[in-house]
Design an enzyme around this catalytic site. Structure first.
Site, PDB file in Angstrom:
ATOM      1  CG  HIS A 203      -1.813   1.272   1.349  1.00 44.14           C
ATOM      2  ND1 HIS A 203      -3.015   1.103   0.730  1.00 44.14           N
ATOM      3  CD2 HIS A 203      -1.631   2.416   1.619  1.00 44.14           C
ATOM      4  CE1 HIS A 203      -3.521   2.417   1.022  1.00 44.14           C
ATOM      5  NE2 HIS A 203      -2.714   3.356   1.447  1.00 44.14           N
ATOM      6  CB  CYS A 204       1.826   3.542  -2.475  1.00 40.26           C
ATOM      7  SG  CYS A 204       3.190   3.220  -3.330  1.00 40.26           S
ATOM      8  N   GLY A 205       1.555   4.815   0.779  1.00 38.75           N
ATOM      9  CA  GLY A 205       1.369   5.922   1.643  1.00 38.75           C
ATOM     10  C   GLY A 205       1.247   7.258   0.964  1.00 38.75           C
ATOM     11  CD1 TRP A 206       4.793   6.356  -2.004  1.00 37.40           C
ATOM     12  CD2 TRP A 206       4.441   7.433  -3.681  1.00 37.40           C
ATOM     13  NE1 TRP A 206       5.033   5.505  -2.794  1.00 37.40           N
ATOM     14  CE2 TRP A 206       4.747   6.260  -4.073  1.00 37.40           C
ATOM     15  CE3 TRP A 206       3.982   8.479  -4.497  1.00 37.40           C
ATOM     16  CZ2 TRP A 206       4.877   5.932  -5.161  1.00 37.40           C
ATOM     17  CZ3 TRP A 206       4.054   8.006  -6.003  1.00 37.40           C
ATOM     18  CH2 TRP A 206       4.593   6.801  -6.251  1.00 37.40           C
TER      19      TRP A 206
END
Ligand SMILES: [Zn+2]
Ligand SMILES: [Zn+2]
Length: 421
Positions: A203-206
């Site tokens: 899961h890409c936080g950015w």
């Protein structure tokens, strides 16, 4: 001079230790001294420390270590739990402020260096190609953020179920307890997006900074995961930004070289200041002149070079995962599986050792193992070999094709063809 070299060595050693600690377990470093340093820092050093304490203080010392270890690691511990949460989400958070960074960097380059374009070594076309390159970068960012990572729902679950078989080691046939649908092999329920994602990577936080924009555009869209369908865009994003940083660093370096030539700096230094015309005597003078006259550009080159190295590392890591047909999520799953198997093997080994020592008591006594030998003996954990069998690996070419043309998409196309045929 000696102090400067000491500082350089200190910097290099620190860099090596930090890289080994953070990235030593990455597949690209497997078998290298970086993975050995990583092992030493994470497990080996503690192992040697335990043996040292056992030799010096006996069982009282080891008991004390075990109680501290038990307190810190086995009980719910806020520090550790937050670390676990970070690991779970795998927030590779190098880009929360992606748009800010790229806009600020480009603005700084335009402000500081565009007045020297065209220059002696650089043509005027780079004013436009640089803008185009940044535009493509932002497009790839948007594509990665907004494309469907492979959301699994009741309607399309059959497509994803037929894409990959269960390996019955890290993927068992079961239902997602939240979505109440069968869980396809290689998928994961992302707790942040609250949905199952096929061939889940991380899961890409950015991508979170676009959450509000997404809500405005479409409340049902929630694309922050990297999964089966957008790994290709994510890879392209990393590769493109690596090239973009290299392009920026090289272009500014050419501008600076052009300024050196145009202002005849070398000529002035050798003729007017009488400096010997050799690389060794000229280099420090030129560096000093560059830092005094073009410090922004020099800083930009250093910054872009460091970021390009980081991006090369990220790209290398993810490209290697794709070539081996595995994911970040699976890397963690295999790590957990292997450490579990190691624990079982170790328990078996110590049971066997206990049995053997009981047998030895009845037979004649063997000479005891030297303390030094026992101290430098490799850890049990290192000796245990657990076989990792990735059934999804079909060779580099097919693995690469699978990332570019995901299996579920191919199946969907085939189904549509047969329907229309
Ligand atoms: Zn789910
Ligand atoms: Zn997610």
């Amino acid at each position: 001079m000696a102090v400067q070299w000491l500082l350089v060595c200190h910097g290099l050693v620190t860099l090596l230790v930090v890289i080994s600690f953070l990235c030593g377990q990455w597949p690209i470093f497997q078998g290298t001294f970086i993975s050995r340093i990583h092992y030493f820092i994470t497990l080996g050093a503690f192992d040697y420390f335990q043996r040292f304490v056992a030799i010096v203080f006996g069982s009282r010392g080891t008991n004390a270590i075990h109680s501290v270890e038990n307190y810190c690691c086995d009980r719910p511990n806020p520090i550790l739990q937050s670390l676990v949460v970070v690991k779970e989400q795998n927030v590779i958070d190098f880009g929360v402020i992606y748009l800010t960074i790229i806009a600020a960097t480009y603005y700084m380059i335009v402000q500081s260096s565009f007045s020297y374009i065209p220059g002696y070594y650089i043509s005027g076309v780079h004013r436009y190609t640089s803008l185009l390159a940044v535009g493509v970068g932002i497009l790839l960012f948007l594509l990665t953020s907004f494309s469907d990572p492979g959301t699994v729902n009741a309607e399309n679950v059959s497509e994803y179920l037929s894409a990959y078989p269960y390996d019955n080691v890290i993927y068992l046939e079961k239902e997602c307890s939240t979505c109440k649908i069968p869980k396809p092999a290689r998928s994961k329920h992302c707790s942040i997006c609250d949905r199952c994602v096929a061939r889940f990577d991380h899961h890409c936080g950015w991508m979170v900074c676009l959450q509000s924009l997404k809500l405005l555009l479409s409340p049902n869209m929630n694309n922050n995961c990297i999964g089966e369908r957008n790994t290709r865009y994510f890879l392209a994003f990393l590769l493109w930004h690596f090239l973009l940083c290299v392009y920026g660093a090289v272009a500014i370096a050419f501008i600076l070289a052009g300024r050196l030539k145009e202002l005849q700096v070398i000529h002035i230094l050798t003729v007017y200041y009488g400096i010997e015309s050799s690389f060794r005597s000229l280099a420090p003078q030129v560096a000093q002149w560059l830092l005094a006259s073009y410090n922004t550009q020099v800083l930009l080159v250093v910054f872009l070079a460091i970021v390009s190295l980081l991006l090369a590392g990220f790209f290398g890591y993810h490209a290697n995962l794709c070539l081996e047909n595995t994911t970040t999520n699976e890397t963690y799953k295999w790590q957990d599986y292997i450490s579990w198997q190691m624990k079982i093997s170790e328990a078996k080994a110590s049971a066997a050792a206990l049995k053997a020592s009981l047998g030895d008591l009845s037979n004649e006594k063997k000479p005891p193992e030297s303390k030094w030998k026992a101290f430098f003996r490799r850890s049990h954990l290192e000796d245990v070999e657990v076989v990792k069998k990735n059934i999804y690996d079909k060779g580099y070419f097919h693995n690469f094709l699978e990332v570019i043309f995901p299996l579920s998409t191919r199946r969907r196309l085939l189904q549509n063809k047969t329907k229309s045929g």
